[in-house]
Design an enzyme around this catalytic site. Structure first.
Site, PDB file in Angstrom:
ATOM      1  N   GLU A   8       0.844  -1.199   0.000  1.00  0.00           N
ATOM      2  CA  GLU A   8       0.000   0.000   0.000  1.00  0.00           C
ATOM      3  C   GLU A   8       0.873   1.242   0.000  1.00  0.00           C
ATOM      4  OE1 GLU A   8      -0.990  -1.533   3.888  1.00  0.00           O
ATOM      5  OE2 GLU A   8      -1.056   0.518   4.637  1.00  0.00           O
ATOM      6  N   LYS A  43       2.793   4.559   0.967  1.00  0.00           N
ATOM      7  CA  LYS A  43       3.262   5.130   2.230  1.00  0.00           C
ATOM      8  C   LYS A  43       2.918   6.610   2.172  1.00  0.00           C
ATOM      9  CE  LYS A  43       7.217   5.356   5.315  1.00  0.00           C
ATOM     10  NZ  LYS A  43       7.289   6.769   5.611  1.00  0.00           N
ATOM     11  N   ASP A 101       2.671  10.430   3.024  1.00  0.00           N
ATOM     12  CA  ASP A 101       3.609  11.373   3.633  1.00  0.00           C
ATOM     13  C   ASP A 101       2.842  12.397   4.464  1.00  0.00           C
ATOM     14  OD1 ASP A 101       5.939  12.544   4.280  1.00  0.00           O
ATOM     15  OD2 ASP A 101       6.344  13.412   2.311  1.00  0.00           O
ATOM     16  N   TYR A 111      -4.551   2.509   8.430  1.00  0.00           N
ATOM     17  CA  TYR A 111      -3.746   1.393   7.927  1.00  0.00           C
ATOM     18  C   TYR A 111      -3.204   0.447   9.003  1.00  0.00           C
ATOM     19  CZ  TYR A 111      -0.064   4.830   8.969  1.00  0.00           C
ATOM     20  OH  TYR A 111       0.723   5.754   9.575  1.00  0.00           O
ATOM     21  N   LYS A 167      11.091   2.752  -0.406  1.00  0.00           N
ATOM     22  CA  LYS A 167      11.084   4.190  -0.679  1.00  0.00           C
ATOM     23  C   LYS A 167      11.240   4.493  -2.162  1.00  0.00           C
ATOM     24  CE  LYS A 167      10.936   6.093   3.434  1.00  0.00           C
ATOM     25  NZ  LYS A 167      11.948   6.986   3.829  1.00  0.00           N
ATOM     26  N   CYS A 199      43.277  18.249  16.240  1.00  0.00           N
ATOM     27  CA  CYS A 199      41.884  18.550  16.542  1.00  0.00           C
ATOM     28  C   CYS A 199      41.684  20.068  16.538  1.00  0.00           C
ATOM     29  CB  CYS A 199      41.532  17.977  17.910  1.00  0.00           C
ATOM     30  SG  CYS A 199      39.956  18.567  18.538  1.00  0.00           S
ATOM     31  N   CYS A 224      40.989  21.099  20.495  1.00  0.00           N
ATOM     32  CA  CYS A 224      41.957  21.025  21.594  1.00  0.00           C
ATOM     33  C   CYS A 224      43.397  20.858  21.118  1.00  0.00           C
ATOM     34  CB  CYS A 224      41.591  19.899  22.566  1.00  0.00           C
ATOM     35  SG  CYS A 224      41.930  18.265  21.909  1.00  0.00           S
ATOM     36  N   CYS A 284      39.811  12.668  17.446  1.00  0.00           N
ATOM     37  CA  CYS A 284      40.685  13.442  18.313  1.00  0.00           C
ATOM     38  C   CYS A 284      41.102  12.521  19.448  1.00  0.00           C
ATOM     39  CB  CYS A 284      39.905  14.621  18.867  1.00  0.00           C
ATOM     40  SG  CYS A 284      40.664  15.327  20.321  1.00  0.00           S
ATOM     41  N   CYS A 341      39.390  17.031  25.786  1.00  0.00           N
ATOM     42  CA  CYS A 341      38.992  17.863  24.646  1.00  0.00           C
ATOM     43  C   CYS A 341      37.641  18.493  24.961  1.00  0.00           C
ATOM     44  CB  CYS A 341      38.890  17.019  23.376  1.00  0.00           C
ATOM     45  SG  CYS A 341      38.260  17.950  21.970  1.00  0.00           S
TER      46      CYS A 341
HETATM   47  S1  IVH Z   1       2.429   0.886   8.952  1.00  0.00           S
HETATM   48  C1  IVH Z   1       4.551  -0.778  12.886  1.00  0.00           C
HETATM   49  N1  IVH Z   1       1.462   1.864   6.736  1.00  0.00           N
HETATM   50  O1  IVH Z   1       5.359   5.608   7.995  1.00  0.00           O
HETATM   51  C2  IVH Z   1       4.495   0.064  11.680  1.00  0.00           C
HETATM   52  N2  IVH Z   1       2.863   3.265   8.045  1.00  0.00           N
HETATM   53  O2  IVH Z   1       8.159   4.994   8.600  1.00  0.00           O
HETATM   54  C3  IVH Z   1       3.170   0.696  11.459  1.00  0.00           C
HETATM   55  N3  IVH Z   1       3.152   5.511   7.153  1.00  0.00           N
HETATM   56  O3  IVH Z   1       5.167   6.062  11.437  1.00  0.00           O
HETATM   57  C4  IVH Z   1       3.170   1.615  10.319  1.00  0.00           C
HETATM   58  N4  IVH Z   1       1.875   5.251   5.382  1.00  0.00           N
HETATM   59  O4  IVH Z   1       3.547   7.353   9.979  1.00  0.00           O
HETATM   60  C5  IVH Z   1       2.238   2.090   7.805  1.00  0.00           C
HETATM   61  N5  IVH Z   1       0.490   2.623   4.784  1.00  0.00           N
HETATM   62  C6  IVH Z   1       1.261   2.849   5.845  1.00  0.00           C
HETATM   63  C7  IVH Z   1       1.880   4.082   6.058  1.00  0.00           C
HETATM   64  C8  IVH Z   1       2.692   4.248   7.182  1.00  0.00           C
HETATM   65  C9  IVH Z   1       2.644   6.094   6.065  1.00  0.00           C
HETATM   66  C10 IVH Z   1       4.082   6.160   8.090  1.00  0.00           C
HETATM   67  C11 IVH Z   1       3.707   6.049   9.539  1.00  0.00           C
HETATM   68  C12 IVH Z   1       4.910   5.445  10.224  1.00  0.00           C
HETATM   69  C13 IVH Z   1       5.984   5.712   9.236  1.00  0.00           C
HETATM   70  C14 IVH Z   1       7.077   4.681   9.352  1.00  0.00           C
END
Ligand code: IVH
Length: 718
Positions: free
Chosen positions: A127, A129, A131, A239, A327, A432, A435, A456, A462
């Site tokens: 799914e 991610k 932002d 999610y 990513k 350094c 120091c 150092c 230091c």
């Molecule tokens: S699952 C235990 N699903 O990414 C992990 N996170 O880098 C539970 N995020 O803190 C997170 N989209 O804020 C999950 N589809 C998604 C997400 C997601 C964004 C964010 C979330 C998390 C961060 C981790």
């Protein structure tokens, strides 16, 4: 202020009461305008006068101090913060995959951990991610009762009033199968369209303009006045979940479907995949649509679908083993390298830092980039590989920088055709800059190569290291001493008020006996000095993990601090073990240390180095005289193996070695790699050899893998 103000000394108690009520109301109104609306309507001086009058009246009539009095709010000013919420289930982050191979490795790693055949089918969800910023929303009996930000993962801010204004989010879930307690987790975000419109509105009104939708969403959620949040178009995708009394399904996608059924917004691009290849294909598909989505995403998250697998996989420090974030490639920009500075860190590492002509990369203005170390600067990588075609970096160079997610910006390329004729090679210092001690590069005993880091050799002498160690020591993750900021530490060190860490805790006593008191220093007063002493006193009672982390030992971060604390449980035990490990690097204490949840040689070695130094032991001893170090509660206190030392040997048939270890540790047991008189239990599979013999000879209880499952109460082994 209207009317004639009666002098405090002339007020009778009736008048005082009325006056306090008036002041409370007026101050609160100013606070609101100042903090929430960013639009103060009085000068700071007039505001201070109001507070002073309030305090003067309260001092004369202490019985009239009302519980909502402005003087009772935290800190010098009014409450600027939300109250805190402790997460019942921590809100962790995700590990990253940066390329296809990382995804293939992720799948393989999981199969290995679960002892699944390489060819076995294993399902995942994939799914986007989002932002934005993560949120945990708690429902009790269907009703939204609390919402908290992630904060540091363990404790967040209570933003319930603001989250209630998000129209997409159900305030009451009527569904029959909605569990009594359910914490829905997800991401709050702002669409690109709404973001642009908000910025336009803000700029017309002369208000704050946000750098990107993420910041706009965060800024909008963290408003003390929820009517402001209500006017901001925030959205959410669900999610994940936190504490729950029951789950509606036994797979990730099953819970997702329940989310949708219950009325929570879920992302339409979520999909079930059955292999790394599948996941990567879905990633490409999402990547292609990225620009058209209308909201920002920075990758794709993969999660193991079966929840029982997720449970078995568990967590590795702060990230789940069962999920990963793939990513999107980093964003790049070109700029000019204007200078190279050398920073001396807390552990004496000399880090070159690039000063750049400021440039925007992916919505953030970047003006510094790390240059890592001397080799990197000169065009070589850590493992001898050639960087940038072997080109060094010189002041005046035109460089390409990249930012990947929240990673510090890096210089990835240099355009030699644009190098000015007079650009000279950078001369890495041999002394350094702080120091003047010699700069050394340690020889790595294993690889017989020079360590990448130049250090150092001045140690605690230091001042960069002392200053940095102190700053680290009082920082949030360590002793968290409020009022002891960088400036204070620097000034106190410069004036000899403190020299070593334990001096912090004797400050108040020495100050009491001194003619030159802190309260008489510039910028200080009686209250601020007392506040500092109180904060220091409060820090005396400290968790073992924070103490370990606070010592600033190389490689020992917060997570390692916590791991060590959990393992050794109380401070005496920890110190003894460290001294033993320092005294004999082949001995049992050292082996045990290396073994703690994969801690490894480097971390164990640096702990041993630290505890081998006489002056460090003195510092620790002196510190302990001043502190009350709290013992660690075992992970699970009631399990049959809590506090026991367990060794696994031979071939385990129902779980992998790492799973066995993680499981035992979760139950509060200590897992060791070798059998000794301190071992309580040996779990022996077929083919067990020397450890089994040793256990029998020292009389340690030996059980089979099946016995183990029976012991911990798992009747049918997974
Ligand atoms: S699952 C235990 N699903 O990414 C992990 N996170 O880098 C539970 N995020 O803190 C997170 N989209 O804020 C999950 N589809 C998604 C997400 C997601 C964004 C964010 C979330 C998390 C961060 C981790």
């Amino acid at each position: 202020m209207d009317g004639v103000e009666i002098a405090v000394a002339d007020l009778d108690s009736q008048q005082a009461k009325a006056e306090l009520a008036r002041l409370a109301k007026e101050i609160a109104a100013h606070d609101q305008r100042y903090y929430a609306e960013d639009e103060p309507s009085v000068s700071d001086a007039d505001y201070d006068l109001l507070r002073q009058r309030n305090e003067a009246i309260e001092a004369r009539f202490p019985k009239l101090v009302h519980k909502d009095s402005p003087s009772l709010r935290v800190g010098a000013g009014p409450a600027k913060q939300f109250s805190k919420v402790r997460h019942a289930v921590s809100m962790l982050s995700l590990g990253n995959a940066f390329n296809d191979q990382d995804v293939v490795d992720f799948e393989a790693r999981i199969k290995r951990f679960l002892s699944l055949d390489e060819t076995a089918e294993l399902a995942f969800t994939a799914e986007p991610k989002i932002d934005g910023l993560s949120i945990s929303v708690r429902y009790e009996n269907g009703k939204l009762v609390e919402a908290a930000t992630r904060g540091d993962g363990f404790e967040g801010e209570n933003v319930t009033a603001n989250v209630l204004t998000i129209s997409e989010l159900p305030k009451q879930v009527e569904a029959e199968d909605f569990p009594d307690v359910f914490e829905v987790r997800g991401e709050i975000y702002m669409s690109n369209k709404d973001f642009v419109a908000l910025n336009e509105k803000q700029s017309q009104a002369g208000g704050k303009v946000f750098a990107n939708p993420r910041n706009a969403a965060a800024g909008s959620l963290r408003q003390l006045d929820s009517s402001i949040t209500a006017s901001r178009p925030l959205k959410i995708f669900a999610y994940a979940w936190g504490e729950v009394s029951a789950l509606p399904a036994d797979t990730q996608h099953g819970v997702f479907e329940a989310f949708a059924r219950w009325g929570f917004p879920v992302n339409a691009l979520s999909e079930r995949c059955v292999s790394a290849k599948d996941m990567i294909a879905h990633y490409r598909m999402i990547e292609e649509q990225r620009a058209l989505l209308g909201y920002d995403i920075d990758g794709v998250v993969y999660k193991v679908d079966r929840l029982d697998y997720q449970e078995r996989l568990g967590f590795r420090s702060r990230t789940p083993r069962w999920a990963i974030a793939h990513k999107f490639p980093a964003e790049k920009a070109t700029t000019v390298l204007e200078g190279i500075d050398i920073q001396v860190g807390r552990t004496g590492a000399l880090t070159p830092v690039a000063r750049l002509l400021p440039v925007t990369v992916g919505g953030v203005v970047v003006s510094n980039a790390t240059l890592h170390n001397r080799d990197y600067l000169e065009g070589r990588g850590q493992n001898g590989e050639v960087l940038r075609g072997g080109a060094d970096l010189r002041v005046g160079d035109t460089v390409t920088i990249q930012r990947a997610g929240d990673v510090i910006p890096q210089i990835v390329d240099v355009d030699l055709s644009k190098r000015p004729d007079d650009a000279a090679p950078f001369v890495f210092p041999e002394r350094c800059p702080i120091c003047g001690s010699h700069v050394v590069r340690e020889l790595n005993e294993k690889t017989r190569k020079l360590d990448a880091v130049s250090r150092c050799s001045g140690g605690l002498q230091c001042s960069a290291q002392v200053v940095e160690r102190m700053k680290h020591f009082v920082s949030r993750g360590a002793f968290d001493i409020e009022g002891m900021g960088d400036k204070v530490i620097e000034a106190f060190l410069a004036d000899g008020l403190i020299e070593t860490l334990p001096d912090i805790f004797t400050l108040a006593k020495r100050d009491a006996d001194s003619f030159k008191k802190i309260r008489d220093r510039e910028g200080w007063g009686g209250t601020s000095a007392q506040n500092l002493f109180d904060a220091i006193d409060a820090a005396r009672s400290v968790e073992l993990a924070r103490l370990i982390y606070g010592l600033g030992i190389r490689h020992v971060g917060e997570t390692t601090g916590r791991m060590l604390a959990r393992h050794y449980a109380w401070v005496g035990n920890f110190i003894t073990a460290m001294k033993e490990a320092a005294a004999d690097r082949e001995g049992q204490a050292f082996v045990e240390l290396v073994d703690i949840d994969g801690l490894g040689d480097a971390v164990a070695g640096s702990l041993a180095d630290f505890f081998a130094e006489e002056h460090n032991l003195t510092v620790v001893d002196n510190l302990l005289q001043e502190l009350d170090v709290q013992d660690v509660e075992a992970v699970e206190t009631g399990s049959p193996v809590t506090g026991k030392t367990v060794v696994f040997t031979g071939k385990l048939e129902k779980m992998s070695r790492s799973e066995a270890k993680a499981m035992a540790e979760r139950l509060g047991a200590k897992v060791s790699g070798s059998v000794s008189a301190k071992t309580d239990l040996l779990v022996a599979g077929p083919g067990a050899g020397s450890k089994l013999k040793k256990a029998e000879s020292v009389g340690v209880e030996v059980i089979s893998e099946d016995d183990w499952f029976e012991l911990i109460g798992v009747s049918s082994a997974p």
